[in-house]
Motif scaffolding. Structure first.
Motif, PDB file in Angstrom:
ATOM      1  N   MET A 100       0.775  -1.264  -0.131  1.00 29.16           N
ATOM      2  CA  MET A 100      -0.609   0.198  -0.166  1.00 29.16           C
ATOM      3  C   MET A 100       0.882   1.349   0.196  1.00 29.16           C
ATOM      4  O   MET A 100       0.948   1.665  -1.037  1.00 29.16           O
ATOM      5  CB  MET A 100      -0.465   0.215   1.344  1.00 29.16           C
ATOM      6  CG  MET A 100      -2.671  -0.983   0.821  1.00 29.16           C
ATOM      7  SD  MET A 100      -3.530  -0.419  -0.476  1.00 29.16           S
ATOM      8  CE  MET A 100      -4.433   0.627   0.262  1.00 29.16           C
ATOM      9  N   ARG A 127     -10.327  -4.177   6.529  1.00 31.37           N
ATOM     10  CA  ARG A 127     -11.108  -3.035   6.889  1.00 31.37           C
ATOM     11  C   ARG A 127     -10.404  -2.209   7.832  1.00 31.37           C
ATOM     12  O   ARG A 127      -9.831  -0.825   8.082  1.00 31.37           O
ATOM     13  CB  ARG A 127     -12.519  -3.274   7.181  1.00 31.37           C
ATOM     14  CG  ARG A 127     -13.531  -3.287   5.681  1.00 31.37           C
ATOM     15  CD  ARG A 127     -14.743  -3.563   6.997  1.00 31.37           C
ATOM     16  NE  ARG A 127     -15.619  -2.339   8.067  1.00 31.37           N
ATOM     17  CZ  ARG A 127     -16.443  -2.745   8.489  1.00 31.37           C
ATOM     18  NH1 ARG A 127     -17.243  -3.952   8.542  1.00 31.37           N
ATOM     19  NH2 ARG A 127     -17.110  -1.814   9.399  1.00 31.37           N
ATOM     20  N   TYR A 130      -7.648  -0.964   6.190  1.00 30.54           N
ATOM     21  CA  TYR A 130      -6.982   0.192   5.177  1.00 30.54           C
ATOM     22  C   TYR A 130      -7.681   1.583   6.419  1.00 30.54           C
ATOM     23  O   TYR A 130      -6.737   2.284   5.770  1.00 30.54           O
ATOM     24  CB  TYR A 130      -8.774  -0.065   3.976  1.00 30.54           C
ATOM     25  CG  TYR A 130      -8.447  -1.083   3.584  1.00 30.54           C
ATOM     26  CD1 TYR A 130      -6.725  -1.055   2.863  1.00 30.54           C
ATOM     27  CD2 TYR A 130      -8.796  -1.775   2.780  1.00 30.54           C
ATOM     28  CE1 TYR A 130      -7.156  -2.153   1.591  1.00 30.54           C
ATOM     29  CE2 TYR A 130      -9.543  -2.563   2.408  1.00 30.54           C
ATOM     30  CZ  TYR A 130      -7.853  -2.943   1.499  1.00 30.54           C
ATOM     31  OH  TYR A 130      -7.341  -4.381   0.654  1.00 30.54           O
ATOM     32  N   PHE A 135      -7.583   5.228   5.216  1.00 30.95           N
ATOM     33  CA  PHE A 135      -8.592   5.755   4.041  1.00 30.95           C
ATOM     34  C   PHE A 135     -10.227   5.579   4.795  1.00 30.95           C
ATOM     35  O   PHE A 135     -10.125   5.172   6.102  1.00 30.95           O
ATOM     36  CB  PHE A 135      -8.966   4.427   3.253  1.00 30.95           C
ATOM     37  CG  PHE A 135      -7.796   4.065   2.419  1.00 30.95           C
ATOM     38  CD1 PHE A 135      -8.589   4.349   1.020  1.00 30.95           C
ATOM     39  CD2 PHE A 135      -6.622   3.737   2.271  1.00 30.95           C
ATOM     40  CE1 PHE A 135      -7.517   4.152   0.259  1.00 30.95           C
ATOM     41  CE2 PHE A 135      -5.573   3.749   1.159  1.00 30.95           C
ATOM     42  CZ  PHE A 135      -6.185   3.436  -0.090  1.00 30.95           C
ATOM     43  N   LYS A 159      -9.365   7.534   0.076  1.00 38.01           N
ATOM     44  CA  LYS A 159      -7.565   8.240   1.110  1.00 38.01           C
ATOM     45  C   LYS A 159      -7.357   9.400   0.032  1.00 38.01           C
ATOM     46  O   LYS A 159      -7.362   9.351  -1.342  1.00 38.01           O
ATOM     47  CB  LYS A 159      -7.027   7.516   0.938  1.00 38.01           C
ATOM     48  CG  LYS A 159      -5.533   7.827   1.400  1.00 38.01           C
ATOM     49  CD  LYS A 159      -4.187   8.053   2.603  1.00 38.01           C
ATOM     50  CE  LYS A 159      -2.896   8.237   3.071  1.00 38.01           C
ATOM     51  NZ  LYS A 159      -2.049   6.885   3.784  1.00 38.01           N
TER      52      LYS A 159
END
Length: 167
Positions: A100, A127, A130, A135, A159
């Motif tokens: 990421m 979840r 992130y 995010f 994001k």
């Protein structure tokens, strides 16, 4: 090590993708049958376009993440990311976070202002990852997919790369 996947990585990429789809179908849009049916030419084009990066451990592909920039002029400021998949043996080693971070750095360098993704509402580990990475949920897509006759909802997350995290 993280690097952009190339044509030389095709078989390893397909094998890891197939493994992920088979073991965790709710984490992927495509079914196992659709992955098998995906033509080599389409996958080679995706790899040639630099859309997929991989996380390697001892020269073995153990994780991947795709990023697709918006195609038309009015969408060039954003990119969709996913799927993100890490082999179960490589989890908890920082691979997902590293993938990421690499995509975020690449997107920022390319002038992309925001990253967007969809995640199954029941995929709590994804979840949480992130959310830790900044995010935020911007919506819910009811019945986003139907897996084995069961409708599943997706969270839409975003994001903004040009906004400080605590803003």
């Amino acid at each position: 090590m993280i690097r952009t996947l190339t044509a030389a990585d095709l078989s390893a990429y397909r094998a890891l993708w197939m493994m992920g789809v088979s073991q965790e179908p709710s984490a992927f849009l495509l079914t196992a049958e659709e992955v098998v049916a995906t033509g080599e030419a389409a996958l080679l084009a995706k790899l040639a376009g630099g859309e997929v990066i991989g996380w390697f451990q001892d020269e073995a592909l153990m994780g991947f993440l795709a990023m697709r920039r918006g195609g038309v002029t009015r969408l060039r400021h954003m990119a969709d990311i996913g799927p993100l998949y890490v082999h179960p043996q490589a989890r908890r080693a920082g691979a997902a976070r590293a993938l990421m971070a690499a995509v975020e750095a690449e997107a920022s360098a390319a002038g992309i202002l925001q990253l967007e993704l969809c995640v199954d509402v029941e995929n709590a580990p994804a979840r949480a990852l992130y959310e830790r990475l900044g995010f935020v949920q911007i919506g819910l897509r009811p019945r986003s997919v139907v897996i084995d006759g069961v409708p599943r909802d997706d969270l839409l997350m975003l994001k903004q790369l040009d906004t400080p995290r605590n803003a």
